[in-house]
Design a protein around this motif. Structure first.
Motif, mmCIF file in Angstrom:
data_model
loop_
_atom_site.group_PDB
_atom_site.id
_atom_site.type_symbol
_atom_site.label_atom_id
_atom_site.label_comp_id
_atom_site.label_asym_id
_atom_site.label_seq_id
_atom_site.Cartn_x
_atom_site.Cartn_y
_atom_site.Cartn_z
ATOM 1 N N ASN A 98 -11.514 -4.917 1.490
ATOM 2 C CA ASN A 98 -12.567 -5.073 0.493
ATOM 3 C C ASN A 98 -12.314 -6.352 -0.311
ATOM 4 O O ASN A 98 -11.234 -6.535 -0.873
ATOM 5 C CB ASN A 98 -12.569 -3.839 -0.422
ATOM 6 C CG ASN A 98 -13.655 -3.866 -1.471
ATOM 7 O OD1 ASN A 98 -13.706 -4.776 -2.283
ATOM 8 N ND2 ASN A 98 -14.496 -2.854 -1.464
ATOM 9 N N GLU A 99 -13.319 -7.233 -0.358
ATOM 10 C CA GLU A 99 -13.129 -8.534 -1.006
ATOM 11 C C GLU A 99 -12.843 -8.400 -2.493
ATOM 12 O O GLU A 99 -11.980 -9.099 -3.047
ATOM 13 C CB GLU A 99 -14.370 -9.405 -0.777
ATOM 14 C CG GLU A 99 -14.201 -10.835 -1.239
ATOM 15 C CD GLU A 99 -15.421 -11.695 -0.933
ATOM 16 O OE1 GLU A 99 -15.483 -12.837 -1.452
ATOM 17 O OE2 GLU A 99 -16.312 -11.228 -0.192
ATOM 18 N N ALA A 100 -13.566 -7.501 -3.162
ATOM 19 C CA ALA A 100 -13.312 -7.296 -4.589
ATOM 20 C C ALA A 100 -11.930 -6.698 -4.801
ATOM 21 O O ALA A 100 -11.239 -7.023 -5.775
ATOM 22 C CB ALA A 100 -14.377 -6.387 -5.188
ATOM 23 N N GLY A 101 -11.515 -5.840 -3.886
ATOM 24 C CA GLY A 101 -10.174 -5.268 -3.975
ATOM 25 C C GLY A 101 -9.115 -6.344 -3.881
ATOM 26 O O GLY A 101 -8.117 -6.328 -4.620
ATOM 27 N N PHE A 102 -9.305 -7.299 -2.980
ATOM 28 C CA PHE A 102 -8.355 -8.403 -2.873
ATOM 29 C C PHE A 102 -8.265 -9.162 -4.188
ATOM 30 O O PHE A 102 -7.170 -9.469 -4.672
ATOM 31 C CB PHE A 102 -8.752 -9.361 -1.751
ATOM 32 C CG PHE A 102 -8.056 -10.689 -1.853
ATOM 33 C CD1 PHE A 102 -6.707 -10.795 -1.583
ATOM 34 C CD2 PHE A 102 -8.749 -11.819 -2.287
ATOM 35 C CE1 PHE A 102 -6.045 -12.022 -1.724
ATOM 36 C CE2 PHE A 102 -8.097 -13.034 -2.427
ATOM 37 C CZ PHE A 102 -6.745 -13.135 -2.147
ATOM 38 N N THR A 103 -9.406 -9.485 -4.796
ATOM 39 C CA THR A 103 -9.405 -10.255 -6.039
ATOM 40 C C THR A 103 -8.605 -9.556 -7.125
ATOM 41 O O THR A 103 -7.716 -10.154 -7.756
ATOM 42 C CB THR A 103 -10.846 -10.487 -6.523
ATOM 43 O OG1 THR A 103 -11.579 -11.207 -5.529
ATOM 44 C CG2 THR A 103 -10.875 -11.263 -7.831
ATOM 45 N N ILE A 104 -8.889 -8.284 -7.338
ATOM 46 C CA ILE A 104 -8.251 -7.541 -8.422
ATOM 47 C C ILE A 104 -6.763 -7.358 -8.168
ATOM 48 O O ILE A 104 -5.916 -7.626 -9.027
ATOM 49 C CB ILE A 104 -8.940 -6.180 -8.609
ATOM 50 C CG1 ILE A 104 -10.378 -6.385 -9.121
ATOM 51 C CG2 ILE A 104 -8.153 -5.285 -9.566
ATOM 52 C CD1 ILE A 104 -11.229 -5.133 -9.098
ATOM 53 N N HIS A 105 -6.417 -6.913 -6.972
ATOM 54 C CA HIS A 105 -5.024 -6.556 -6.695
ATOM 55 C C HIS A 105 -4.140 -7.783 -6.511
ATOM 56 O O HIS A 105 -2.987 -7.782 -6.948
ATOM 57 C CB HIS A 105 -4.962 -5.629 -5.490
ATOM 58 C CG HIS A 105 -5.537 -4.273 -5.783
ATOM 59 N ND1 HIS A 105 -4.760 -3.168 -6.059
ATOM 60 C CD2 HIS A 105 -6.828 -3.858 -5.878
ATOM 61 C CE1 HIS A 105 -5.543 -2.135 -6.300
ATOM 62 N NE2 HIS A 105 -6.805 -2.526 -6.192
#
Length: 263
Positions: A98-105
């Protein structure tokens, strides 16, 4: 060895990676897969969305995250995707992330080297509290854990696809373990997977209790002195990660209800 994940139109073969990774990474994978399934068991999921990550021990710059498209109760140790801080998959996988998951984590793992696990949820209670101007109210014993400077807040900027948001995320989080993503959801860090789960368990209970209490009569708020004293009691042994006793118990619950996470 391998196992197959059956889908509507095909079967995805997932080979075991146990023999290809260090013992420390395999332990991190098993704990992370267990965490996904426990989050599902507690009803904290949002379909295939939201995410939990774990730093790969001994590999600076690599972390594990869920295979995008699997339900949380389906995640296994071998299906977890290993990526670097540029979002590149560094061990072959049939899955994307998940692209948003990559950004946050990636933001948190890049900035907080002591953090082993990050959990992000979109529960109804968590989103409801995240939408409230005053955030978490000190109206229950659970909530006192997050009183004062123990909880951070990050303003909503849209879906977390812009990498420049990472600086603002970690700036708002600071050295804390808990952050409310306003108009979005909840985020928790832990020095172990068990610690992250324990804190999130308390945070989710806090939010559920707050929404339930607000549906009733006038709220009673203890004094700031009592709230701070209780917060200090929660964190007085902060050199020892939370969850040391509860995590093994949670694993036993999982073994009874949804085994197979260690495949």
């Amino acid at each position: 060895m391998a196992y197959a994940l059956e889908t509507n139109d095909n079967s995805i073969e997932i080979p075991s990676v146990r023999g290809r990774v260090s013992a420390e990474e395999w332990r991190a994978r098993v704990d992370l897969a267990a965490c996904y399934r426990l989050v599902a068991l507690h009803g904290w999921t949002d379909s295939i969305y939201t995410h939990i990550s774990a730093r790969v021990p001994g590999e600076d710059g690599h972390f594990l995250i869920n295979p995008y498209g699997l339900m949380f109760e389906e995640v296994t140790a071998s299906s977890l995707v290993k990526i670097d801080f540029d979002g590149q998959i560094v061990m072959d996988s049939p899955f994307e992330v998940n692209e948003a998951g990559f950004t946050i984590h990636s933001a948190i793992h890049m900035a907080r080297h002591e953090v082993a696990c990050v959990i992000h949820t979109h529960t109804v209670a968590g989103m409801a509290v995240a939408a409230q101007k005053d955030g978490i109210l000190p109206i229950s014993q659970n909530s006192m854990m997050f009183f004062g400077n123990h909880c951070a807040y990050h303003d909503y900027e849209g879906i977390a696809l812009d990498l420049d948001e990472r600086d603002r995320l970690v700036g708002d989080l600071g050295e804390r373990y808990v952050m409310v993503l306003r108009n979005h959801g909840l985020l928790v860090c832990g020095r172990t997977t068990g610690e992250a789960f324990e804190i999130m368990h308390n945070l989710e209970k806090t939010c559920a209790a707050q929404i339930a209490a607000q549906a009733g009569g006038e709220l009673n708020l203890p004094s700031d002195e009592v709230c701070q004293h209780t917060a200090d009691q929660f964190w007085r042994n902060s050199n020892e990660p939370f969850g040391k006793r509860a995590w093994p118990a949670m694993m036993r619950v999982l073994d009874r209800n949804n085994p197979g996470y260690d495949a």
